[in-house]
Scaffold this active site. Structure first.
Site, short mmCIF file in Angstrom:
data_model
loop_
_atom_site.label_atom_id
_atom_site.label_comp_id
_atom_site.label_asym_id
_atom_site.label_seq_id
_atom_site.Cartn_x
_atom_site.Cartn_y
_atom_site.Cartn_z
N HIS A 92 0.82 -1.20 0.00
CA HIS A 92 0.00 0.00 0.00
C HIS A 92 0.86 1.25 0.00
O HIS A 92 2.05 1.22 0.35
CB HIS A 92 -0.93 -0.01 1.21
CG HIS A 92 -1.96 -1.08 1.14
ND1 HIS A 92 -2.92 -1.28 2.10
CD2 HIS A 92 -2.19 -2.04 0.19
CE1 HIS A 92 -3.69 -2.29 1.78
NE2 HIS A 92 -3.27 -2.77 0.62
N GLU A 94 1.01 3.77 1.93
CA GLU A 94 1.60 4.12 3.23
C GLU A 94 2.91 3.38 3.48
O GLU A 94 3.89 3.94 3.97
CB GLU A 94 0.62 3.81 4.36
CG GLU A 94 -0.72 4.52 4.25
CD GLU A 94 -1.77 3.70 3.52
OE1 GLU A 94 -2.93 3.71 3.96
OE2 GLU A 94 -1.42 3.07 2.50
N CYS A 122 -5.79 1.50 6.00
CA CYS A 122 -6.47 0.28 6.42
C CYS A 122 -5.89 -0.19 7.75
O CYS A 122 -4.89 0.35 8.24
CB CYS A 122 -6.34 -0.81 5.36
SG CYS A 122 -4.67 -1.50 5.23
N CYS A 302 -0.23 18.28 43.77
CA CYS A 302 0.74 18.33 44.86
C CYS A 302 1.95 19.15 44.40
O CYS A 302 2.07 19.48 43.21
CB CYS A 302 1.15 16.92 45.27
SG CYS A 302 2.22 16.09 44.08
N CYS A 305 3.95 17.55 41.44
CA CYS A 305 3.22 17.60 40.17
C CYS A 305 3.12 19.03 39.65
O CYS A 305 3.17 19.25 38.43
CB CYS A 305 1.82 17.00 40.36
SG CYS A 305 1.84 15.21 40.62
#
Length: 424
Positions: A92, A94, A122, A302, A305
C-alpha cells in the site's frame, strides 16, 4: 455506489481488499521500495481526492507527503512527493512511503511528516505505521484523509485509534488542505483550485465521524465514580471511601478541533498529573502550532506535580494549560500553597470547578447514559468556599524570586496525614 453510512466496501485497489482488515500479508514486512513522483495530473487529483458521499470507482490510494526537518542543512531526498498503491504488488501507499523513508531516515534529525491521502489507512497499515512511530521517536506524523476507509468496521476504527494513541495526528482534509495539495502536488498549470459541490459539507460530516471514532479511545467514568470522586463536599460521609485523583483532559488544536481527550488516575505510585504529562509528551506536538489543554481534576496538584506541570509549559511554550480542581489538596500546608502559586505565576490557569465545569466534565468524560447533570446538595455553596480559599492562596504577596527559591524546597517531601480521606 456507496453512501457514507452504508455498509458496502469502498473501492480501493484489489490488492488492498484482498488483504482483509486484519491481514498482515505482504504489507507487514515492508519489502518494497518505490520512488515517489513529483506531482499528479489534475484529472487524477480531482477524481481520487473528491470527498464525495458516494465514492464509486476510486480504485487507487494516493498519498501526497511533505517532510520537514528541524535542520535543513543538507537535504538528501525531496521534501514533497506522491506515492500510489503499487499495481503489481500488495504494498500500500503508506508502506511504500515508509520503506522509502526508512532508507533515508537519520537518528540525528527530527522530522515532521504530513500525509494527504485519498483514503485513510487500512487496519494492517495503521499497525505498521504505529510500530514505525514507536520505534522512531524523532518522527512526528500528521495524516489528513479525503475519505474514511471502512470506517464502520471495528478493526479499522481500532487502527485509527492506535495511530492516535501513539501520537499521530489523524484528521480529515479541509478546503485549505485540498487547496494546498492542488498547489503543491498537482500539475495545475497555474490554474486556481476550484472546490466541488458540497466539499465543505462532506468534510464536516467526516470530521464528526472521525471524532466519534477517536473519542472511543477513552474509557468513560462511571456515574457513581464521578459523583464520589469529583464531589466537592468538604467531608466523605458513610459509607466511607478514599478520594483519589482523577484527571480528565482535552487537547484542542489551533483551529479548535479536538485532537485528544482522556481520563487518567493515580497508578503504581505515579500521580495522575505525571501520567497526563507523559501522554502529552508522547504526542510530539508541532512546536509551530498553538494548542490548548483543559484539565478537570479531583484534587489540586501536589508540589511535585505542580513543578512538573510548569516544566511541561516551559518546555512547550506553544501550550496553554488550564486546570480546574474540584477540591484543594492540603491547602493549609505552605508547600502546597507555594505549588499552586508557582503554577499561577507560570501562566497556568488554576481555578475551582463550578457547575459549568462539572457539567462539561459530566458530558464529555462520564458514561451518563444521556442523562443531564444534576449536581449535588450545596454544590454552589461548597464551590464558593473553595474558590475563596484558592483566591487567598494565589493572592498572597510573594516575590517571584522568593517563590522560585521556596519551590526548590518542595522536593523535601510531603506530609503524611493520619486521615487518608485525602489520599491521592
Amino acid at each position: 455506489m456507496r453512501a457514507l453510512g452504508e455498509e458496502m466496501e469502498p473501492q480501493r485497489p484489489r490488492q488492498r481488499a484482498g488483504l482483509g482488515l486484519a491481514s498482515q500479508g505482504g504489507c507487514s514486512q515492508m519489502p518494497w521500495i518505490s520512488n515517489p513522483v513529483e506531482r499528479i495530473v489534475p484529472q487524477t487529483f480531482s477524481f481520487h481526492f473528491k470527498n464525495l458521499m458516494f465514492a464509486s470507482g476510486r480504485n487507487c490510494t494516493y498519498l501526497c507527503y511533505q517532510v520537514k526537518r528541524k535542520e535543513h542543512c543538507s537535504p538528501v531526498f525531496p521534501d514533497k512527493g506522491v506515492f500510489q498503491n503499487e499495481v503489481n504488488t500488495p504494498c500500500h501507499a503508506e508502506l511504500c512511503f515508509l520503506s522509502w523513508f526508512n532508507k533515508r531516515l537519520s537518528p540525528d534529525e527530527c522530522y515532521h511528516v504530513t500525509w494527504f491521502m485519498s483514503w485513510s489507512p487500512c487496519f494492517a497499515c495503521t499497525e505498521q505505521v504505529a510500530k514505525f512511530l514507536e520505534k522512531n521517536r524523532n518522527v512526528r506524523l500528521s495524516i489528513f484523509a479525503a475519505r474514511l476507509y471502512y470506517f464502520w468496521q471495528p478493526a479499522v476504527q481500532q487502527g485509527l485509534r492506535r495511530l492516535h494513541g501513539v501520537g499521530a495526528c489523524v484528521g480529515i482534509m479541509s478546503y485549505q488542505d485540498f487547496k494546498y495539495c492542488w498547489e503543491n502536488f498537482v500539475y495545475n498549470q497555474r490554474m486556481p483550485f476550484k472546490p466541488w459541490e458540497k466539499q465543505c459539507e462532506n468534510s464536516k460530516i467526516l470530521v464528526t465521524k472521525l471524532e466519534e471514532i477517536l473519542r472511543n479511545t477513552m474509557s468513560l467514568l462511571k456515574e457513581d465514580i464521578f459523583n464520589k470522586q469529583f464531589g466537592n463536599q468538604p467531608r466523605v460521609t458513610a459509607p466511607y471511601y478514599r478520594r483519589k485523583t482523577y484527571l480528565c483532559y482535552q487537547l484542542k488544536g489551533p483551529n479548535g478541533s479536538i485532537l485528544a481527550q482522556g481520563c487518567v488516575r493515580n497508578k503504581k505510585q505515579r500521580h495522575a498529573e505525571i501520567r497526563f504529562i507523559d501522554k502529552i509528551n508522547f504526542m510530539n506536538l508541532d512546536p509551530n502550532q498553538s494548542y490548548e489543554i483543559i484539565c478537570y481534576v479531583t484534587w489540586s496538584p501536589c508540589p511535585t506535580c505542580a513543578e512538573k506541570l510548569v516544566d511541561l509549559i516551559n518546555d512547550q511554550v506553544h501550550l496553554k494549560l488550564q486546570i480546574f480542581a474540584s477540591r484543594l489538596y492540603f491547602h493549609w500546608v505552605r508547600k502546597y500553597q507555594i505549588g499552586l502559586q508557582y503554577l499561577w505565576a507560570s501562566q497556568v490557569t488554576v481555578a475551582v470547578m463550578n457547575r459549568r465545569e462539572f457539567k462539561d466534565c459530566w458530558e464529555k468524560f462520564v458514561d451518563n447514559q444521556g442523562k443531564d447533570f444534576q449536581g449535588w446538595y450545596k454544590l454552589e455553596e461548597y464551590n464558593r468556599s473553595i474558590s475563596r480559599r484558592l483566591n487567598r492562596i494565589l493572592m498572597q504577596p510573594l516575590k517571584q524570586n522568593n517563590l522560585e527559591d521556596s519551590f526548590r524546597d518542595l522536593r523535601l517531601g510531603s506530609p503524611s496525614p493520619s486521615s487518608r480521606s485525602y489520599s491521592r
